[in-house]
Write a protein that holds these residues in place. Structure first.
Motif, mmCIF file in Angstrom:
data_model
loop_
_atom_site.group_PDB
_atom_site.id
_atom_site.type_symbol
_atom_site.label_atom_id
_atom_site.label_comp_id
_atom_site.label_asym_id
_atom_site.label_seq_id
_atom_site.Cartn_x
_atom_site.Cartn_y
_atom_site.Cartn_z
ATOM 1 N N PHE A 64 0.862 -1.174 0.000
ATOM 2 C CA PHE A 64 0.000 0.000 0.000
ATOM 3 C C PHE A 64 0.902 1.228 0.000
ATOM 4 N N VAL A 65 0.711 2.092 -0.971
ATOM 5 C CA VAL A 65 1.548 3.280 -1.111
ATOM 6 C C VAL A 65 0.691 4.522 -0.876
ATOM 7 N N CYS A 66 1.147 5.389 0.020
ATOM 8 C CA CYS A 66 0.448 6.631 0.306
ATOM 9 C C CYS A 66 1.488 7.709 0.585
ATOM 10 N N GLY A 67 1.368 8.843 -0.082
ATOM 11 C CA GLY A 67 2.309 9.933 0.132
ATOM 12 C C GLY A 67 2.113 11.020 -0.891
ATOM 13 N N PRO A 68 3.044 11.941 -0.984
ATOM 14 C CA PRO A 68 2.927 13.047 -1.936
ATOM 15 C C PRO A 68 3.217 12.579 -3.368
ATOM 16 N N PRO A 69 2.750 13.343 -4.371
ATOM 17 C CA PRO A 69 2.941 12.956 -5.774
ATOM 18 C C PRO A 69 4.383 12.598 -6.161
ATOM 19 N N PRO A 70 5.413 13.323 -5.714
ATOM 20 C CA PRO A 70 6.768 12.907 -6.109
ATOM 21 C C PRO A 70 7.134 11.498 -5.628
ATOM 22 N N MET A 71 6.601 11.107 -4.473
ATOM 23 C CA MET A 71 6.879 9.762 -3.971
ATOM 24 C C MET A 71 6.196 8.716 -4.854
ATOM 25 N N TYR A 72 4.937 8.964 -5.215
ATOM 26 C CA TYR A 72 4.249 8.047 -6.138
ATOM 27 C C TYR A 72 5.039 7.902 -7.426
ATOM 28 N N ALA B 74 8.158 8.270 -8.057
ATOM 29 C CA ALA B 74 9.402 7.510 -7.883
ATOM 30 C C ALA B 74 9.147 6.027 -7.605
ATOM 31 N N LEU B 75 8.129 5.725 -6.812
ATOM 32 C CA LEU B 75 7.897 4.341 -6.392
ATOM 33 C C LEU B 75 7.043 3.524 -7.351
ATOM 34 N N CYS B 76 5.926 4.117 -7.803
ATOM 35 C CA CYS B 76 4.949 3.272 -8.500
ATOM 36 C C CYS B 76 4.203 3.966 -9.626
ATOM 37 N N GLY B 77 4.477 5.212 -9.872
ATOM 38 C CA GLY B 77 3.749 5.956 -10.897
ATOM 39 C C GLY B 77 2.597 6.717 -10.287
ATOM 40 N N PRO B 78 2.025 7.658 -11.038
ATOM 41 C CA PRO B 78 0.960 8.511 -10.521
ATOM 42 C C PRO B 78 -0.187 7.726 -9.889
ATOM 43 N N ARG B 79 -0.716 8.310 -8.847
ATOM 44 C CA ARG B 79 -1.772 7.669 -8.055
ATOM 45 C C ARG B 79 -3.007 7.329 -8.889
ATOM 46 N N ASP B 80 -3.330 8.167 -9.852
ATOM 47 C CA ASP B 80 -4.548 7.959 -10.630
ATOM 48 C C ASP B 80 -4.347 7.059 -11.854
ATOM 49 N N GLU B 81 -3.173 6.467 -11.983
ATOM 50 C CA GLU B 81 -2.911 5.548 -13.097
ATOM 51 C C GLU B 81 -2.791 4.116 -12.586
ATOM 52 N N LYS B 82 -3.469 3.203 -13.248
ATOM 53 C CA LYS B 82 -3.404 1.791 -12.847
ATOM 54 C C LYS B 82 -2.090 1.143 -13.247
ATOM 55 N N ALA C 181 1.413 -4.795 -11.061
ATOM 56 C CA ALA C 181 0.385 -3.800 -10.717
ATOM 57 C C ALA C 181 -0.601 -4.344 -9.682
ATOM 58 N N GLY C 182 -0.931 -5.621 -9.745
ATOM 59 C CA GLY C 182 -1.869 -6.214 -8.790
ATOM 60 C C GLY C 182 -1.312 -6.351 -7.388
ATOM 61 N N GLN C 183 -0.024 -6.126 -7.207
ATOM 62 C CA GLN C 183 0.602 -6.206 -5.888
ATOM 63 C C GLN C 183 0.768 -4.839 -5.236
ATOM 64 N N VAL C 184 0.406 -3.780 -5.942
ATOM 65 C CA VAL C 184 0.630 -2.423 -5.437
ATOM 66 C C VAL C 184 -0.693 -1.665 -5.459
ATOM 67 N N TYR C 185 -1.112 -1.189 -4.279
ATOM 68 C CA TYR C 185 -2.344 -0.420 -4.152
ATOM 69 C C TYR C 185 -1.976 1.024 -3.848
#
Length: 83
Positions: free
Chosen positions: A46-54, A56-64, A77-81
């Motif tokens: 589960f990833v939660c934080g500011p946009p730059p963190m998304y 770097a870690l997993c891509g923009p929050r609003d993109e699957k 992708a199915g392992q990262v929420y």
């Protein structure tokens, strides 16, 4: 284990009483605290934080689509929420 939380504070002053992880989330920190992607369906991050963190870690929050460090490490992708 069923559920673990690792809080990482990027701007915590060095003289504070915080005993947890500090700085940015790196490959070494993920390897230290998270189960590996090879565990398949038994792993969800589960990833939660500011946009730059998304970004770097997993891509923009609003993109699957998964990108960034977690994709490079082999997570799917199915392992990262993103929330």
């Amino acid at each position: 284990r069923r559920f673990d939380v690792t809080h990482v504070l990027s701007d915590e002053p060095p003289d504070s009483e915080w005993k947890g992880e500090r700085g940015y989330i790196s490959r070494a920190l993920v390897e230290k605290h998270m189960p590996g992607p090879e565990l398949g369906e038994d792993v969800i991050l589960f990833v939660c934080g500011p946009p730059p963190m998304y970004n770097a870690l997993c891509g923009p929050r609003d993109e699957k689509v998964l990108s960034g460090l977690l994709k490079e490490m082999g997570y799917k992708a199915g392992q990262v929420y993103k929330f």
